[in-house]
Design a protein around this motif. Structure first.
Motif, short mmCIF file in Angstrom:
data_model
loop_
_atom_site.label_atom_id
_atom_site.label_comp_id
_atom_site.label_asym_id
_atom_site.label_seq_id
_atom_site.Cartn_x
_atom_site.Cartn_y
_atom_site.Cartn_z
N LEU A 112 0.91 -1.19 -0.14
CA LEU A 112 0.16 0.03 0.15
C LEU A 112 0.88 1.11 0.06
N LEU A 113 1.91 1.06 0.87
CA LEU A 113 2.93 2.45 0.80
C LEU A 113 3.39 2.61 -0.47
N ASN A 114 3.95 1.57 -1.11
CA ASN A 114 4.59 1.61 -2.48
C ASN A 114 3.84 2.34 -3.16
N GLU A 115 2.46 2.17 -3.20
CA GLU A 115 1.43 2.85 -4.20
C GLU A 115 1.17 4.24 -3.96
N VAL A 116 1.40 4.71 -2.99
CA VAL A 116 1.18 6.28 -2.59
C VAL A 116 2.36 6.93 -3.26
N ARG A 117 1.67 8.14 -4.15
CA ARG A 117 2.40 8.74 -4.89
C ARG A 117 3.09 10.10 -4.57
N LYS A 118 2.31 10.52 -3.31
CA LYS A 118 3.11 11.69 -2.66
C LYS A 118 3.92 11.60 -1.67
N PRO A 119 5.22 11.93 -1.67
CA PRO A 119 6.23 11.27 -0.66
C PRO A 119 5.88 11.89 0.60
N TRP A 120 5.40 13.02 0.89
CA TRP A 120 5.14 13.71 2.02
C TRP A 120 4.13 12.71 2.97
N ILE A 121 3.05 12.34 2.15
CA ILE A 121 2.05 11.39 2.89
C ILE A 121 2.78 10.14 3.27
N LYS A 122 3.71 9.54 2.32
CA LYS A 122 4.36 8.35 2.41
C LYS A 122 5.03 8.37 3.94
N LYS A 123 5.73 9.54 3.78
CA LYS A 123 6.85 9.75 5.03
C LYS A 123 6.16 9.80 6.52
N ILE A 124 4.80 10.46 6.14
CA ILE A 124 4.28 10.77 7.55
C ILE A 124 3.51 9.40 7.97
N VAL A 125 2.98 8.69 7.17
CA VAL A 125 2.51 7.32 7.45
C VAL A 125 3.69 6.26 7.79
N GLN A 126 4.66 6.43 7.17
CA GLN A 126 5.83 5.51 7.82
C GLN A 126 6.21 5.84 9.11
N THR A 127 6.65 7.20 9.43
CA THR A 127 6.96 7.54 10.83
C THR A 127 5.95 7.18 11.77
N THR A 128 4.62 7.22 11.60
CA THR A 128 3.65 7.09 12.32
C THR A 128 3.39 5.52 12.85
N ILE A 129 3.71 4.86 11.94
CA ILE A 129 3.49 3.30 12.23
C ILE A 129 5.17 2.68 12.61
N TYR A 130 6.09 3.60 12.58
CA TYR A 130 7.44 2.85 12.89
C TYR A 130 7.50 3.13 14.40
N ILE A 131 6.85 4.39 15.07
CA ILE A 131 7.05 4.85 16.32
C ILE A 131 6.74 3.71 17.38
N PRO A 132 5.52 3.08 17.43
CA PRO A 132 5.53 2.09 18.45
C PRO A 132 6.48 1.01 18.60
N HIS A 133 7.47 0.87 17.49
CA HIS A 133 8.42 -0.44 17.76
C HIS A 133 9.23 0.09 18.96
N PHE A 134 9.64 1.47 19.19
CA PHE A 134 10.52 1.65 20.14
C PHE A 134 9.80 1.91 21.48
N VAL A 135 8.58 1.75 21.79
CA VAL A 135 7.93 1.58 22.95
C VAL A 135 8.24 0.16 23.62
N SER A 136 8.63 0.03 24.64
CA SER A 136 8.88 -1.20 25.45
C SER A 136 7.56 -1.68 25.79
#
Length: 316
Positions: A112-136
């Motif tokens: 789904l992220l690969n199909e996103v054409r606007k880079p800024w939307i893709k970066k926001i979504v990636q950052t949002t779903i990455y953050i929980p990994h760093f929560v213990s």
């Protein structure tokens, strides 16, 4: 003439192996590798010497070398334990949830992220779903308790105030596996998409252009180009996960476990913790750990051979 030829041969002679490995340009690279090598040496290979405890009746006072040899007695005790098959069932069920329900989700997210054409939307979504990994997992368990505790959980209090029945998410065994899967999705879904997105970034854009010229739409391009590009990395990661089928997340399960749901939440990791750490049965817990490792090794070898039979590269 002969002297010139000898000089040329000497000039093109390859350097010795020592010079190639430890030349002036190579030592910074090996210096960066050194911490990783020390980690595996200290925390992976040296502790393997302690596996001999699985075949002994270890006594801290007697010592490592002088403890009596009992052979396969610890393994017989494990297999004859009344809780063995319950723990085996719970471990394999939770591992199956991770393999067949959680594992495909990062692939779908990467597509789904690969199909996103606007880079800024893709970066926001990636950052949002990455953050929980760093929560213990301690924080994740705390959030779950604050939200879903039967008496003073935020959601249950809201339901009670509006005339609805409370639901015992943390204590009802029927909810445990759904909660286990939900926490994994929220915490690790984004992080696991990294490898798949990296594989998609390596796909030649010319393939998509050629498919578009031939009349292929977005779905056809995904089916015939994107998914085949992810197949190799997906197979390798699946085989590696198979090797950890007996490890389903000690911290997460221990923090969610309570006397009411222990019938579906007790796995080998928590079993080893109770027997090895709390009761001091070091030899017995070592035997359980060795059994887990052997099962993981057999599964990796088996599935790697199956992958090669079906034409995949496999892990080795």
């Amino acid at each position: 003439m002969e002297r010139a030829l000898k000089g040329n041969r000497a000039a093109v002679q390859p350097k010795s192996l020592t010079k190639q490995l430890f030349g002036n340009r190579s030592w910074p690279i090996y210096l960066m590798i050194l911490p990783g090598l020390l980690f595996f040496l200290v925390f992976r290979y040296i502790p393997m010497g302690g596996l001999v405890l699985a075949f002994k009746d270890y006594d801290p006072i007697t010592g490592f070398a002088d403890s009596p040899w009992v052979g396969m007695a610890n393994f017989r005790e494990l297999f004859m334990d009344a809780d063995f098959w319950i723990i085996m069932r719970n471990t394999f069920v939770l591992s199956a949830i991770n393999l067949f329900l959680f594992f495909p989700i990062p692939i779908v997210v990467a597509l789904l992220l690969n199909e996103v054409r606007k880079p800024w939307i893709k970066k926001i979504v990636q950052t949002t779903i990455y953050i929980p990994h760093f929560v213990s997992w301690v924080v994740v368990a705390g959030i779950s308790v604050i939200l879903f505790a039967t008496q003073d959980g935020g959601i249950n209090m809201f339901l009670a105030e509006h005339g609805f029945n409370r639901f015992e998410l943390l204590t009802d065994p029927s909810y445990f596996r759904a909660l286990f899967l939900s926490q994994n999705i929220w915490k690790e879904m984004g992080w696991n998409t990294i490898l798949f997105l990296a594989a998609l970034a390596a796909v030649d854009p010319g393939l998509y252009e050629a498919a578009y010229v031939d009349g292929a739409g977005r779905w056809r391009q995904m089916w015939h180009i994107t998914l085949p590009s992810l197949r190799n990395i997906a197979v390798v990661l699946f085989i590696l996960r198979i090797g950890h089928v007996m490890d389903v997340g000690f911290e997460q399960i221990l923090l969610l476990q309570n006397p009411l749901n222990i019938g579906v939440s007790d796995v080998f990791d928590t079993y080893v913790f109770r027997n090895g750490v709390q009761q001091g049965e070091f030899s017995y817990s070592t035997a359980v750990g060795l059994f887990k490792s052997v099962v993981g090794l057999v599964l990796v070898i088996t599935f790697n051979r199956l992958a090669k039979k079906f034409g995949e590269e496999g892990v080795y």
